[in-house]
Structure formats: C-alpha cells, structure tokens
Design a protein around this motif. Structure first.
Motif, short mmCIF file in Angstrom:
data_model
loop_
_atom_site.label_atom_id
_atom_site.label_comp_id
_atom_site.label_asym_id
_atom_site.label_seq_id
_atom_site.Cartn_x
_atom_site.Cartn_y
_atom_site.Cartn_z
N PRO A 109 -0.75 -1.14 -4.61
CA PRO A 109 -0.31 -1.39 -3.22
C PRO A 109 1.04 -0.76 -2.90
N GLU A 120 14.35 3.57 -8.22
CA GLU A 120 13.61 2.78 -7.25
C GLU A 120 14.12 1.34 -7.20
N SER A 121 13.69 0.65 -6.16
CA SER A 121 14.10 -0.74 -5.97
C SER A 121 13.59 -1.63 -7.11
N ILE A 150 4.86 -0.48 -0.74
CA ILE A 150 6.00 -1.25 -0.21
C ILE A 150 6.13 -0.96 1.29
N THR A 165 12.91 -5.14 -3.49
CA THR A 165 11.62 -5.34 -2.82
C THR A 165 11.11 -6.72 -3.16
O1 TXA Z 1 12.84 2.19 -4.06
C1 TXA Z 1 11.63 2.06 -3.87
O2 TXA Z 1 11.04 1.01 -4.09
C2 TXA Z 1 10.88 3.28 -3.31
C3 TXA Z 1 11.46 3.60 -1.92
C4 TXA Z 1 10.71 4.70 -1.23
O3 TXA Z 1 11.47 2.44 -1.15
N1 TXA Z 1 9.47 3.02 -3.26
C5 TXA Z 1 8.71 2.94 -4.37
O4 TXA Z 1 7.36 2.75 -4.12
O5 TXA Z 1 9.16 3.05 -5.49
P1 TXA Z 1 6.23 2.96 -5.22
O6 TXA Z 1 4.98 2.83 -4.48
O7 TXA Z 1 6.48 4.22 -5.92
O8 TXA Z 1 6.39 1.73 -6.17
C6 TXA Z 1 6.07 0.43 -5.68
C7 TXA Z 1 5.92 -0.54 -6.78
C8 TXA Z 1 4.68 -0.26 -7.61
O9 TXA Z 1 4.99 -0.61 -8.95
C9 TXA Z 1 3.64 -1.20 -7.01
O10 TXA Z 1 2.61 -1.53 -7.93
C10 TXA Z 1 4.50 -2.39 -6.63
O11 TXA Z 1 5.74 -1.85 -6.22
N2 TXA Z 1 3.93 -3.12 -5.49
C11 TXA Z 1 3.84 -2.69 -4.21
N3 TXA Z 1 3.21 -3.59 -3.44
C12 TXA Z 1 2.92 -4.62 -4.22
C13 TXA Z 1 2.25 -5.88 -4.00
N4 TXA Z 1 1.79 -6.23 -2.78
N5 TXA Z 1 2.08 -6.70 -5.06
C14 TXA Z 1 2.56 -6.34 -6.27
N6 TXA Z 1 3.20 -5.17 -6.54
C15 TXA Z 1 3.37 -4.33 -5.54
#
Ligand code: TXA
Ligand code: MG
Length: 336
Positions: free
Chosen positions: A69, A187-188, A71, A103
């Motif tokens: 999913p 990342e966050s 963010i 996040t």
């Molecule tokens: O710093 C950051 O977080 C960056 C900037 C662009 O905001 N974004 C980022 O997104 O790193 P991404 O998609 O590369 O990583 C998001 C992480 C992943 O490990 C994902 O599995 C987890 O957050 N995640 C996202 N939505 C989730 C949800 N609803 N439940 C559990 N984990 C979630």
C-alpha cells in the motif's frame, strides 16, 4: 492526447520548483496525472489518492506489487480525522512530529472519497504530513490527499535527487519538480497505531524511534520483518515494503568492510577511511549520522553507476539514525 508508451522516447521534464511549476504540477495531479516531487525525506511519485486511475498509474509506473500500500500525503493543517480513526497515541505523535518524517498507519474510515486502492487490504491508511516547502505548497494547491511512494522503480534505491527519478516511464509522469537534494535523505519512520492504541514501528526512518518513545512514554514494539519474497506469506504481510531485499543497487553490497580491494567502490564512514578502493564516497567524515543519512542514497546511486565489482560499506553505529541507515544497507545487501 497521444502519449508515447516507451521510456526514452522523450525524457520526463525536470522543472525548477518555482510557483508556476508547482501550480502546473497541482493541476496535473487534479487531472489524474502523476508528478514526481521532493519531500524532506526522499522524492515521491505522487498521484491523487481519490482517483483510482491515478493510483493504478502509480503501481504501473513503479512496477510495484499491488499488495504494497501507499502513503497518503496531507497538506499542512489538513485533517487526518477525515480519512482515518485517530487514537490518542496517534494524536500525540502527530502533535510532536507533524509536519515531518513520520508516517502513521491508522484504521481507515469507511465511506470517504479515497480510492479503494489507497487503503490497504488490512483496512488501514498510511498518512504523512511532509515538512518540505515544495511538498507543502504542492499539497496545499492540490487540496486532496496525494498518494506517493518513493519515486524509484520497486526494489531499487530511493531517490534523493531529481535525476534519480528519470528512469520512470515518461508516459505516466508529467514532470519532476526539482528541489535539489532532499534534506533528510531517508524515508519516513512508519508507525502503526491500532484502534486499541497499540503502537508498532513498521519501518525505521527519518524520525528516531527513541524520540517516539520519549513522546509516548513507552517503547513501541518493532514489527517483525515481512516474510522473504518467494515464500508467499499468509495472510498478506501488513507492510510489504519491509521485504528483506529492497533499496538494492545493481552492484552487490558488502557490509561492515574492514578492508577493501581495488575492484570495489567504498562507502566510508568516519575519519579513518580504508585505502585501496577504486572509488570512494564518505557518508560523514566526522561520523555524524544525520549527515550520513542525508548522503546515503545519493552516494549509493553514484557508486552504483561505476564499473566496479562490489560496493563495500564501512560499519555504521547502530544508534539513533544509524538504525535506519543500517536497515536500508542490510536490505541493499540481502540476497536477491
Ligand atoms: O518518506 C517517505 O515515506 C516517502 C516519501 C515520498 O513520503 N515515501 C515512501 O513510500 O517511502 P514507499 O511507498 O516507498 O514506502 C511506504 C512504506 C512501505 O514499506 C509500505 O509497505 C508501508 O509504508 N505502508 C504504506 N501504507 C501502508 C499501510 N496502509 N499499512 C501498512 N504499511 C503501509
Ligand atoms: Mg520506497
């Protein structure tokens, strides 16, 4: 409009992030198009989280597995309550760390305007309010939550400079807003707060876990890493971004190097640099972890472009931001 479907037909336009470019980027988002934009952590590949076509385009452009999913990014002052249930612990964390590199994964509210695909299979939404000025201005102008994973192809190094996103398919992405190198560079931190108030860290990141504990007056549990790729976990992993191999450069990565060979590139840390490498980048000569985090992905990109056998990395202390740096390095070094 007829758009080319092959990357390389035309490059994605890179635009200095002035007011005109930010306004154009916001209009593109509202039209269901994708835009790469800088945040204080890394560059994000943004799309309107209320538009299922835009969310689908993000998954296509990143070649991201559908079970991982996204963010959702909120403008300064926007309400998290509109999209999610906000338990007291989450409220405290928001008050302390938003806007910023935190996040929160929260129970999604039902019946909102969010695309179904912007909510996880576990019924959770991940919300973040970034602090970078360009991100803030873009989110304000867009007026909707913006779904944005890191703007890299799934599994590869995260982007901390605009040029790191150039390999994304130009047919899907209208522009890259150029804000230079990202301030934090990692990342966050992703933290889940359940309806019953239970707090778990799903991913270490730009906000140190110690600071979260200080804020909450308790130590949040660190979630176990999701099962290795290939072995299909059941049920679906809650946060599949945490696979063992991730953030991986093309070259193999060798950790905790205490020596180095002439066909290796060296990622050094601290004042005493190993000699004999083909190429050298130093994360922080003075041994500063904040500086090392800022440089990490940018230097890995640089070394990965060189004709070397391996990227050797000197040991990084496992304290403060060092935990998040080591998390990324271990995933970069994991068997693929
Ligand atoms: O710093 C950051 O977080 C960056 C900037 C662009 O905001 N974004 C980022 O997104 O790193 P991404 O998609 O590369 O990583 C998001 C992480 C992943 O490990 C994902 O599995 C987890 O957050 N995640 C996202 N939505 C989730 C949800 N609803 N439940 C559990 N984990 C979630
Ligand atoms: Mg990512």
């Amino acid at each position: 409009m007829n758009r080319q479907t092959q990357n390389g037909d035309r490059p994605i336009p890179v635009r200095p992030a002035d007011n005109a470019a930010i306004a154009e980027a916001a209009a593109a988002l509202k039209n269901g198009r994708l835009v790469v934009f800088p945040t204080e952590t890394v560059y994000g590949l943004g799309g309107d989280a209320t538009n299922p076509d835009a969310v689908a385009a993000i998954y296509r452009a990143k070649q991201r597995p559908a079970n991982n999913p996204l963010i959702l990014h909120l403008a300064p002052g926007a309400s998290a309550e509109e999209w999610a249930e906000v338990p007291a612990a989450a409220e405290r964390l928001m008050a302390a760390f938003w806007p910023g590199a935190l996040t929160l994964v929260l129970p999604a509210r039902s019946g909102t305007a969010l695309a179904d695909t912007a909510v996880s299979a576990h019924g959770a939404v991940a919300l973040r309010m970034p602090s970078g000025d360009i991100a803030k201005a873009l989110l304000q102008a867009c007026g909707r939550p913006v779904a944005a994973p890191s703007a890299n192809r799934s599994g590869y190094l995260s982007p901390t400079r605009p040029e790191h996103a150039l390999h994304l398919p130009a047919a899907e992405v209208d522009m890259i807003l150029d804000g230079g190198i990202c301030a934090v560079g990692l990342e966050s931190t992703v933290v889940a707060v359940a309806g019953d108030g239970r707090v778990r860290v799903l991913r270490p990141g730009g906000v140190d876990v110690e600071a979260l504990s200080d804020c909450l007056g308790q130590h949040p549990a660190i979630a176990v890493t999701a099962s290795p790729a290939g072995r299909q976990p059941e049920p679906a992993p809650e946060s599949p971004g945490q696979l063992p191999s991730h953030y991986a450069p093309h070259h193999p990565v060798r950790l905790n190097a205490t020596d180095v060979s002439p066909d290796e590139a060296l990622l050094a840390f601290g004042p005493e640099v190993l000699s004999g490498a083909a190429a050298l980048c130093t994360l922080s000569a003075k041994g500063d972890l904040t500086e090392a985090a800022h440089n990490l992905f940018s230097m890995l990109h640089k070394l990965d472009a060189l004709p070397v056998r391996t990227i050797a990395v000197m040991p990084i202390p496992e304290t403060g931001l060092g935990k998040a740096i080591n998390d990324r390095l271990q995933r970069a070094a994991a068997p693929r």
